[in-house]
Design a protein around this motif. Structure first.
Motif, PDB file in Angstrom:
ATOM      1  N   LEU A   4      10.484  10.328 -22.330  1.00  0.00           N
ATOM      2  CA  LEU A   4      10.251  10.873 -20.992  1.00  0.00           C
ATOM      3  C   LEU A   4       9.029  10.217 -20.356  1.00  0.00           C
ATOM      4  O   LEU A   4       9.058   9.815 -19.189  1.00  0.00           O
ATOM      5  N   LEU A   5       7.967  10.075 -21.122  1.00  0.00           N
ATOM      6  CA  LEU A   5       6.754   9.434 -20.622  1.00  0.00           C
ATOM      7  C   LEU A   5       7.009   7.969 -20.288  1.00  0.00           C
ATOM      8  O   LEU A   5       6.598   7.482 -19.234  1.00  0.00           O
ATOM      9  N   LEU A   6       7.717   7.266 -21.145  1.00  0.00           N
ATOM     10  CA  LEU A   6       8.043   5.865 -20.897  1.00  0.00           C
ATOM     11  C   LEU A   6       8.897   5.717 -19.644  1.00  0.00           C
ATOM     12  O   LEU A   6       8.653   4.838 -18.815  1.00  0.00           O
ATOM     13  N   THR A   7       9.858   6.593 -19.464  1.00  0.00           N
ATOM     14  CA  THR A   7      10.700   6.558 -18.272  1.00  0.00           C
ATOM     15  C   THR A   7       9.872   6.782 -17.016  1.00  0.00           C
ATOM     16  O   THR A   7      10.041   6.085 -16.019  1.00  0.00           O
ATOM     17  N   ALA A   8       8.957   7.741 -17.065  1.00  0.00           N
ATOM     18  CA  ALA A   8       8.096   8.021 -15.908  1.00  0.00           C
ATOM     19  C   ALA A   8       7.227   6.811 -15.574  1.00  0.00           C
ATOM     20  O   ALA A   8       7.074   6.451 -14.408  1.00  0.00           O
ATOM     21  N   VAL A   9       6.676   6.163 -16.583  1.00  0.00           N
ATOM     22  CA  VAL A   9       5.841   4.978 -16.356  1.00  0.00           C
ATOM     23  C   VAL A   9       6.672   3.839 -15.769  1.00  0.00           C
ATOM     24  O   VAL A   9       6.252   3.171 -14.830  1.00  0.00           O
ATOM     25  N   LEU A  10       7.843   3.623 -16.298  1.00  0.00           N
ATOM     26  CA  LEU A  10       8.708   2.557 -15.782  1.00  0.00           C
ATOM     27  C   LEU A  10       9.122   2.811 -14.342  1.00  0.00           C
ATOM     28  O   LEU A  10       9.142   1.891 -13.521  1.00  0.00           O
ATOM     29  N   LEU A  11       9.448   4.047 -14.019  1.00  0.00           N
ATOM     30  CA  LEU A  11       9.817   4.377 -12.647  1.00  0.00           C
ATOM     31  C   LEU A  11       8.633   4.171 -11.707  1.00  0.00           C
ATOM     32  O   LEU A  11       8.788   3.656 -10.603  1.00  0.00           O
ATOM     33  N   ALA A  12       7.471   4.563 -12.126  1.00  0.00           N
ATOM     34  CA  ALA A  12       6.279   4.409 -11.278  1.00  0.00           C
ATOM     35  C   ALA A  12       5.968   2.937 -11.042  1.00  0.00           C
ATOM     36  O   ALA A  12       5.648   2.534  -9.930  1.00  0.00           O
ATOM     37  N   THR A  13       6.080   2.113 -12.062  1.00  0.00           N
ATOM     38  CA  THR A  13       5.777   0.697 -11.882  1.00  0.00           C
ATOM     39  C   THR A  13       6.866  -0.007 -11.095  1.00  0.00           C
ATOM     40  O   THR A  13       6.574  -0.904 -10.322  1.00  0.00           O
ATOM     41  N   SER A  14       8.101   0.393 -11.250  1.00  0.00           N
ATOM     42  CA  SER A  14       9.159  -0.261 -10.481  1.00  0.00           C
ATOM     43  C   SER A  14       9.065   0.125  -9.009  1.00  0.00           C
ATOM     44  O   SER A  14       9.325  -0.686  -8.135  1.00  0.00           O
ATOM     45  N   TYR A  15       8.675   1.363  -8.711  1.00  0.00           N
ATOM     46  CA  TYR A  15       8.511   1.777  -7.321  1.00  0.00           C
ATOM     47  C   TYR A  15       7.367   1.007  -6.672  1.00  0.00           C
ATOM     48  O   TYR A  15       7.477   0.507  -5.580  1.00  0.00           O
ATOM     49  N   SER A  16       6.234   0.900  -7.380  1.00  0.00           N
ATOM     50  CA  SER A  16       5.083   0.234  -6.799  1.00  0.00           C
ATOM     51  C   SER A  16       5.302  -1.271  -6.645  1.00  0.00           C
ATOM     52  O   SER A  16       4.587  -1.921  -5.900  1.00  0.00           O
ATOM     53  N   ALA A  17       6.281  -1.823  -7.324  1.00  0.00           N
ATOM     54  CA  ALA A  17       6.564  -3.242  -7.171  1.00  0.00           C
ATOM     55  C   ALA A  17       7.134  -3.539  -5.784  1.00  0.00           C
ATOM     56  O   ALA A  17       7.094  -4.672  -5.329  1.00  0.00           O
ATOM     57  N   PHE A  18       7.646  -2.513  -5.117  1.00  0.00           N
ATOM     58  CA  PHE A  18       8.252  -2.710  -3.817  1.00  0.00           C
ATOM     59  C   PHE A  18       7.329  -2.402  -2.650  1.00  0.00           C
ATOM     60  O   PHE A  18       7.587  -2.820  -1.550  1.00  0.00           O
ATOM     61  N   SER A  19       6.266  -1.646  -2.889  1.00  0.00           N
ATOM     62  CA  SER A  19       5.368  -1.343  -1.788  1.00  0.00           C
ATOM     63  C   SER A  19       3.965  -1.085  -2.299  1.00  0.00           C
ATOM     64  O   SER A  19       3.777  -0.547  -3.381  1.00  0.00           O
ATOM     65  N   ALA A  20       2.995  -1.483  -1.501  1.00  0.00           N
ATOM     66  CA  ALA A  20       1.600  -1.256  -1.858  1.00  0.00           C
ATOM     67  C   ALA A  20       1.285   0.232  -1.767  1.00  0.00           C
ATOM     68  O   ALA A  20       1.799   0.933  -0.908  1.00  0.00           O
ATOM     69  N   ASP A  21       0.446   0.689  -2.655  1.00  0.00           N
ATOM     70  CA  ASP A  21       0.076   2.101  -2.709  1.00  0.00           C
ATOM     71  C   ASP A  21      -1.313   2.309  -2.139  1.00  0.00           C
ATOM     72  O   ASP A  21      -2.211   1.496  -2.353  1.00  0.00           O
ATOM     73  N   MET A  22      -1.508   3.435  -1.465  1.00  0.00           N
ATOM     74  CA  MET A  22      -2.826   3.801  -0.981  1.00  0.00           C
ATOM     75  C   MET A  22      -3.619   4.395  -2.137  1.00  0.00           C
ATOM     76  O   MET A  22      -3.099   5.217  -2.892  1.00  0.00           O
ATOM     77  N   ILE A  23      -4.862   3.946  -2.282  1.00  0.00           N
ATOM     78  CA  ILE A  23      -5.766   4.478  -3.292  1.00  0.00           C
ATOM     79  C   ILE A  23      -7.096   4.795  -2.628  1.00  0.00           C
ATOM     80  O   ILE A  23      -7.327   4.405  -1.484  1.00  0.00           O
ATOM     81  N   SER A  24      -7.971   5.464  -3.338  1.00  0.00           N
ATOM     82  CA  SER A  24      -9.302   5.748  -2.797  1.00  0.00           C
ATOM     83  C   SER A  24     -10.232   4.572  -3.076  1.00  0.00           C
ATOM     84  O   SER A  24      -9.981   3.760  -3.978  1.00  0.00           O
ATOM     85  N   ALA A  25     -11.314   4.510  -2.324  1.00  0.00           N
ATOM     86  CA  ALA A  25     -12.313   3.468  -2.553  1.00  0.00           C
ATOM     87  C   ALA A  25     -12.922   3.616  -3.948  1.00  0.00           C
ATOM     88  O   ALA A  25     -13.239   2.615  -4.596  1.00  0.00           O
ATOM     89  N   GLN A  26     -13.046   4.853  -4.420  1.00  0.00           N
ATOM     90  CA  GLN A  26     -13.587   5.095  -5.757  1.00  0.00           C
ATOM     91  C   GLN A  26     -12.671   4.527  -6.839  1.00  0.00           C
ATOM     92  O   GLN A  26     -13.137   3.972  -7.829  1.00  0.00           O
ATOM     93  N   GLU A  27     -11.349   4.654  -6.638  1.00  0.00           N
ATOM     94  CA  GLU A  27     -10.406   4.089  -7.603  1.00  0.00           C
ATOM     95  C   GLU A  27     -10.498   2.566  -7.617  1.00  0.00           C
ATOM     96  O   GLU A  27     -10.479   1.948  -8.680  1.00  0.00           O
ATOM     97  N   ALA A  28     -10.595   1.958  -6.451  1.00  0.00           N
ATOM     98  CA  ALA A  28     -10.713   0.501  -6.374  1.00  0.00           C
ATOM     99  C   ALA A  28     -11.964   0.028  -7.100  1.00  0.00           C
ATOM    100  O   ALA A  28     -11.928  -0.971  -7.831  1.00  0.00           O
ATOM    101  N   LYS A  29     -13.049   0.742  -6.915  1.00  0.00           N
ATOM    102  CA  LYS A  29     -14.311   0.380  -7.579  1.00  0.00           C
ATOM    103  C   LYS A  29     -14.207   0.608  -9.084  1.00  0.00           C
ATOM    104  O   LYS A  29     -14.613  -0.246  -9.872  1.00  0.00           O
ATOM    105  N   HIS A  30     -13.657   1.750  -9.485  1.00  0.00           N
ATOM    106  CA  HIS A  30     -13.538   2.088 -10.903  1.00  0.00           C
ATOM    107  C   HIS A  30     -12.714   1.051 -11.665  1.00  0.00           C
ATOM    108  O   HIS A  30     -13.081   0.643 -12.761  1.00  0.00           O
ATOM    109  N   PHE A  31     -11.613   0.634 -11.078  1.00  0.00           N
ATOM    110  CA  PHE A  31     -10.725  -0.317 -11.751  1.00  0.00           C
ATOM    111  C   PHE A  31     -11.091  -1.772 -11.463  1.00  0.00           C
ATOM    112  O   PHE A  31     -10.394  -2.682 -11.892  1.00  0.00           O
ATOM    113  N   LYS A  32     -12.184  -1.974 -10.721  1.00  0.00           N
ATOM    114  CA  LYS A  32     -12.700  -3.308 -10.415  1.00  0.00           C
ATOM    115  C   LYS A  32     -11.620  -4.216  -9.822  1.00  0.00           C
ATOM    116  O   LYS A  32     -11.412  -5.345 -10.247  1.00  0.00           O
ATOM    117  N   LEU A  33     -10.923  -3.681  -8.814  1.00  0.00           N
ATOM    118  CA  LEU A  33      -9.858  -4.433  -8.166  1.00  0.00           C
ATOM    119  C   LEU A  33     -10.439  -5.528  -7.283  1.00  0.00           C
ATOM    120  O   LEU A  33     -11.534  -5.392  -6.736  1.00  0.00           O
TER     121      LEU A  33
END
Length: 90
Positions: A4-33
């Motif tokens: 179930l967890l693997l399926t959820a992760v795969l669905l989330a990554t396949s969805y994000s492959a089609f469109s950019a996601d909005m994140i917070s500035a804190q997330e961008a800084k935390h993940f050093k994007l």
């Protein structure tokens, strides 16, 4: 549970492959994007008539820049017009 967890992760990554996601500035800084530059949208052409249309337009522009994420720097609504500036990240 693992399937179930693997399926959820795969669905989330396949969805994000089609469109950019909005994140917070804190997330961008935390993940050093890495920044991919700024984008801006305006409803002067009448194509953006709601906040969800605004997010869809920002996501599309971020995709065109090759970005996976964006953070909104500024946004405003005046009358029936919407406009926003966002920073994109790879």
């Amino acid at each position: 549970m693992k399937k179930l967890l693997l399926t959820a992760v795969l669905l989330a990554t396949s969805y994000s492959a089609f469109s950019a996601d909005m994140i917070s500035a804190q997330e961008a800084k935390h993940f050093k994007l890495v920044s991919a530059g700024n984008i801006s949208v305006s409803s002067s052409g009448g194509q953006i008539s709601s906040p969800s249309d605004l997010h869809a337009a920002l996501s599309k522009l971020a995709d065109e820049k090759g970005a996976k994420y964006y953070t909104i720097i500024s946004a405003r609504e005046h009358g029936n017009n919407f406009e926003a500036v966002a920073k994109t990240y790879k």
